[in-house]
Scaffold this motif. Structure first.
Motif, mmCIF file in Angstrom:
data_model
loop_
_atom_site.group_PDB
_atom_site.id
_atom_site.type_symbol
_atom_site.label_atom_id
_atom_site.label_comp_id
_atom_site.label_asym_id
_atom_site.label_seq_id
_atom_site.Cartn_x
_atom_site.Cartn_y
_atom_site.Cartn_z
ATOM 1 N N GLU A 80 0.816 -1.207 0.000
ATOM 2 C CA GLU A 80 0.000 0.000 0.000
ATOM 3 C C GLU A 80 0.857 1.267 0.000
ATOM 4 O O GLU A 80 0.468 2.279 -0.580
ATOM 5 N N ASP A 81 2.016 1.218 0.645
ATOM 6 C CA ASP A 81 2.872 2.404 0.697
ATOM 7 C C ASP A 81 3.368 2.784 -0.695
ATOM 8 O O ASP A 81 3.375 3.967 -1.058
ATOM 9 N N ARG A 82 3.792 1.783 -1.473
ATOM 10 C CA ARG A 82 4.278 2.068 -2.826
ATOM 11 C C ARG A 82 3.179 1.913 -3.872
ATOM 12 O O ARG A 82 3.434 2.071 -5.061
ATOM 13 N N GLN A 83 1.980 1.598 -3.419
ATOM 14 C CA GLN A 83 0.803 1.483 -4.290
ATOM 15 C C GLN A 83 1.025 0.455 -5.411
ATOM 16 O O GLN A 83 0.725 0.702 -6.567
ATOM 17 N N ARG A 84 1.481 -0.718 -5.031
ATOM 18 C CA ARG A 84 1.742 -1.799 -5.974
ATOM 19 C C ARG A 84 0.971 -3.047 -5.571
ATOM 20 O O ARG A 84 0.919 -3.394 -4.386
ATOM 21 N N VAL A 85 0.420 -3.691 -6.550
ATOM 22 C CA VAL A 85 -0.356 -4.906 -6.308
ATOM 23 C C VAL A 85 0.054 -5.965 -7.321
ATOM 24 O O VAL A 85 0.185 -5.676 -8.516
ATOM 25 N N THR A 86 0.249 -7.185 -6.838
ATOM 26 C CA THR A 86 0.540 -8.320 -7.714
ATOM 27 C C THR A 86 -0.597 -9.319 -7.611
ATOM 28 O O THR A 86 -1.013 -9.695 -6.513
ATOM 29 N N VAL A 87 -1.109 -9.753 -8.762
ATOM 30 C CA VAL A 87 -2.191 -10.738 -8.809
ATOM 31 C C VAL A 87 -1.828 -11.831 -9.806
ATOM 32 O O VAL A 87 -1.008 -11.625 -10.709
ATOM 33 N N PHE A 88 -2.455 -12.987 -9.651
ATOM 34 C CA PHE A 88 -2.299 -14.038 -10.642
ATOM 35 C C PHE A 88 -3.019 -13.644 -11.929
ATOM 36 O O PHE A 88 -4.028 -12.914 -11.907
ATOM 37 N N ALA A 89 -2.511 -14.138 -13.049
ATOM 38 C CA ALA A 89 -2.944 -13.648 -14.362
ATOM 39 C C ALA A 89 -4.365 -14.044 -14.733
ATOM 40 O O ALA A 89 -4.973 -13.425 -15.609
ATOM 41 N N GLY A 90 -4.928 -15.065 -14.082
ATOM 42 C CA GLY A 90 -6.304 -15.455 -14.377
ATOM 43 C C GLY A 90 -7.334 -14.618 -13.649
ATOM 44 O O GLY A 90 -8.543 -14.769 -13.885
ATOM 45 N N THR A 91 -6.894 -13.716 -12.797
ATOM 46 C CA THR A 91 -7.798 -12.815 -12.086
ATOM 47 C C THR A 91 -8.509 -11.918 -13.090
ATOM 48 O O THR A 91 -7.874 -11.344 -13.979
ATOM 49 N N THR A 92 -9.819 -11.788 -12.981
ATOM 50 C CA THR A 92 -10.523 -10.887 -13.891
ATOM 51 C C THR A 92 -10.314 -9.444 -13.440
ATOM 52 O O THR A 92 -9.980 -9.179 -12.278
ATOM 53 N N LEU A 93 -10.521 -8.520 -14.349
ATOM 54 C CA LEU A 93 -10.385 -7.110 -14.000
ATOM 55 C C LEU A 93 -11.384 -6.714 -12.919
ATOM 56 O O LEU A 93 -11.083 -5.883 -12.058
ATOM 57 N N GLN A 94 -12.578 -7.293 -12.960
ATOM 58 C CA GLN A 94 -13.559 -6.988 -11.911
ATOM 59 C C GLN A 94 -13.047 -7.436 -10.544
ATOM 60 O O GLN A 94 -13.159 -6.702 -9.551
ATOM 61 N N GLU A 95 -12.484 -8.641 -10.480
ATOM 62 C CA GLU A 95 -11.932 -9.136 -9.215
ATOM 63 C C GLU A 95 -10.760 -8.266 -8.760
ATOM 64 O O GLU A 95 -10.609 -7.981 -7.568
ATOM 65 N N LEU A 96 -9.924 -7.846 -9.706
ATOM 66 C CA LEU A 96 -8.810 -6.969 -9.373
ATOM 67 C C LEU A 96 -9.305 -5.631 -8.820
ATOM 68 O O LEU A 96 -8.784 -5.116 -7.828
ATOM 69 N N ASN A 97 -10.340 -5.074 -9.442
ATOM 70 C CA ASN A 97 -10.877 -3.792 -8.982
ATOM 71 C C ASN A 97 -11.378 -3.873 -7.542
ATOM 72 O O ASN A 97 -11.176 -2.946 -6.747
ATOM 73 N N VAL A 98 -12.035 -4.964 -7.201
ATOM 74 C CA VAL A 98 -12.545 -5.136 -5.840
ATOM 75 C C VAL A 98 -11.390 -5.225 -4.843
ATOM 76 O O VAL A 98 -11.427 -4.608 -3.768
ATOM 77 N N VAL A 99 -10.351 -5.979 -5.200
ATOM 78 C CA VAL A 99 -9.183 -6.093 -4.329
ATOM 79 C C VAL A 99 -8.540 -4.725 -4.119
ATOM 80 O O VAL A 99 -8.201 -4.340 -2.987
ATOM 81 N N LEU A 100 -8.383 -3.979 -5.188
ATOM 82 C CA LEU A 100 -7.761 -2.664 -5.079
ATOM 83 C C LEU A 100 -8.584 -1.731 -4.193
ATOM 84 O O LEU A 100 -8.032 -0.996 -3.365
ATOM 85 N N GLU A 101 -9.903 -1.762 -4.354
ATOM 86 C CA GLU A 101 -10.765 -0.898 -3.549
ATOM 87 C C GLU A 101 -10.611 -1.210 -2.062
ATOM 88 O O GLU A 101 -10.623 -0.303 -1.212
ATOM 89 N N GLN A 102 -10.451 -2.483 -1.734
ATOM 90 C CA GLN A 102 -10.299 -2.876 -0.333
ATOM 91 C C GLN A 102 -9.024 -2.306 0.286
ATOM 92 O O GLN A 102 -8.920 -2.172 1.502
ATOM 93 N N HIS A 103 -8.053 -1.987 -0.575
ATOM 94 C CA HIS A 103 -6.778 -1.457 -0.084
ATOM 95 C C HIS A 103 -6.622 0.026 -0.393
ATOM 96 O O HIS A 103 -5.510 0.566 -0.276
ATOM 97 N N GLY A 104 -7.710 0.685 -0.781
ATOM 98 C CA GLY A 104 -7.652 2.113 -1.049
ATOM 99 C C GLY A 104 -6.901 2.481 -2.300
ATOM 100 O O GLY A 104 -6.370 3.597 -2.417
ATOM 101 N N LEU A 105 -6.855 1.556 -3.267
ATOM 102 C CA LEU A 105 -6.100 1.761 -4.492
ATOM 103 C C LEU A 105 -6.993 1.621 -5.718
ATOM 104 O O LEU A 105 -8.140 1.178 -5.625
ATOM 105 N N ALA A 106 -6.460 1.988 -6.861
ATOM 106 C CA ALA A 106 -7.194 1.858 -8.124
ATOM 107 C C ALA A 106 -6.197 1.864 -9.269
ATOM 108 O O ALA A 106 -5.040 2.299 -9.116
#
Length: 444
Positions: A80-106
């Motif tokens: 969160e400090d460097r605003q970086r997120v790593t996800v597995f490649a099969g994650t959908t963009l919708q799932e990624l967006n939800v994860v980012l929102e939970q951490h205050g990111l986009a």
């Protein structure tokens, strides 16, 4: 074979492609991906990775191993400090967006469809709109690739940056993307203004309008003289008097508008047009009238993305920005002169220069022209004529959409073409990850 799935016909989202691979595998981690590739290599069997199948070009079809990435999903790490997120490649963009929102990111910019996978979106060069914000691949700062040689290779802006730039738009031929690291921004809200205006005057000032907005796009429904313009503004540029962000009442009203006028009506008119093609022109005018002006504010990903009520196939080209308005005018003339029964609007977006070796927006400010047709009855006559106009204006095809370009046409348009081919040969010397379509695209 590891993680083998029984049965199965694979179909593209738009319904224009279907295959029955020799075997389908669904790995859940990098070790299983590597094992699948090693077993396939030992047997000399081709492998093609597949996500939800949003691409309507034949990038996926194979008679060998279909590597389904749908179980290769979820959060790997977040900083969160460097605003970086790593996800597995099969994650959908919708799932990624939800994860980012939970951490205050986009993500700073997004395509308008959220059901595609991260890996698939990168493979094809998927983009959003806005001249000041990067496409999806431009927000990637690192990724890992599983290769047929049995290696899991990591690359970033500091470690093997040449491979990262190649992998930003990779066609699934450099390796199987296992994980992706994004440079994010603080979560933010967008204000959306949608309205109708004459398309003639819009095209006269299109470049200036695109340059002045954070995110700008418009669509034109064949048979009409008006455009439906969509301008997205980051909230910090708006006064406090606009609709309260994410208000339950405003969101409920927008959902009702989306469900009734922009989803159910669109789907219903589309089905009628599919049954009675001669009625498409009149139906288009009804649908155009239904898309009334509106304004709303919400968290960014809920504004970037839109519903997809009717499935379709598409042809999309990336043109030099300065040539885009002229190409739209010629396409309008083509439609009007030949009364083609296009039941979807032509959509026009824009993006800044991209870094990827094979990005259609590489090295230039770009206007994107998207033409959609029903998958069950696309007009090849129209697509052929439209493609010629787009090519004549310096267009490069979106890799995930319909086109007829081959290596002979494409290589001169990409300055780093040979670098990409050299990396492909290094990582997959046997051509395990190629199919007929990618061989024709790359000339290998």
């Amino acid at each position: 074979m590891t993680a083998q799935v029984r049965g199965g016909t694979w179909r593209s989202w738009g319904g224009n492609l279907s295959i029955e691979p020799a075997v389908t595998v669904r790995p859940t981690d990098s070790d299983q991906v590597l094992q699948v590739l090693q077993e396939a290599a030992s047997q000399g069997v081709a492998v093609r990775p597949a996500g939800p199948g949003h691409s309507c070009s034949p990038l996926v079809p194979t008679g060998g191993v279909l590597l389904d990435t749908s179980a290769l999903k979820g959060l790997v790490s977040v900083d969160e400090d460097r605003q970086r997120v790593t996800v597995f490649a099969g994650t959908t963009l919708q799932e990624l967006n939800v994860v980012l929102e939970q951490h205050g990111l986009a993500l700073a910019n997004l395509p308008d469809s959220s059901h595609m996978s991260v890996g698939g979106a990168l493979a094809t060069g998927t983009h959003g709109t806005g001249l000041g914000q990067p496409s999806l691949g431009g927000q990637v700062i690192g990724l890992s690739l599983a290769t047929p040689e049995g290696e899991l290779i990591s690359c970033s802006e500091t470690h093997r940056p040449e491979l990262l730039d190649a992998a930003r738009v990779n066609l699934g031929v450099l390796g199987v993307v296992v994980s992706v690291t994004f440079q994010c921004v603080n979560a933010f809200r967008l204000h959306c203004a949608e309205f109708r205006e004459p398309i003639g005057s819009l095209l006269d000032t299109m470049q200036e309008r695109m340059s002045a907005a954070d995110h700008f796009e418009f669509s034109w429904m064949p048979g009409t003289t008006v455009a439906h313009t969509r301008i997205l503004s980051r909230l910090h540029r708006l006064p406090d008097t606009y609709t309260r962000p994410a208000s339950p009442i405003s969101r409920a009203l927008r959902r009702a508008d989306d469900a009734v006028l922009r989803t159910s009506l669109t789907a219903g008119l589309g089905r009628v047009g599919n049954l009675i093609p001669r009625a498409v022109g009149r139906l288009n005018r009804i649908e155009s009238l239904a898309e009334s002006s509106r304004r709303y504010t919400d968290v960014s990903y809920r504004v970037f993305t839109v519903a997809r009520p009717v499935r379709y196939v598409a042809a999309e080209y990336a043109l030099p920005l300065e040539a885009t308005a002229s190409a739209v005018r010629e396409l309008r003339t083509l439609v009007d002169a030949h009364v083609y029964d296009l039941a979807f609007p032509m959509t026009v977006r824009c993006s800044p220069p991209d870094q990827g070796h094979l990005s259609p927006a590489g090295g230039r400010y770009t206007g994107w022209i998207n033409l959609r047709q029903y998958g069950r009855r696309p007009s090849q006559t129209f697509l052929t004529a439209a493609e010629q106009i787009l090519v004549d204006h310096g267009g490069r095809p979106h890799w995930g959409t319909l086109h007829t370009r081959t290596a002979a046409d494409l290589a001169p348009q990409y300055p780093r073409w040979d670098e990409f081919l050299a990396l492909r040969a290094e990582l997959d010397p046997q051509g395990l990850l190629l199919n007929d379509h990618t061989r024709a695209l790359l000339g290998v």
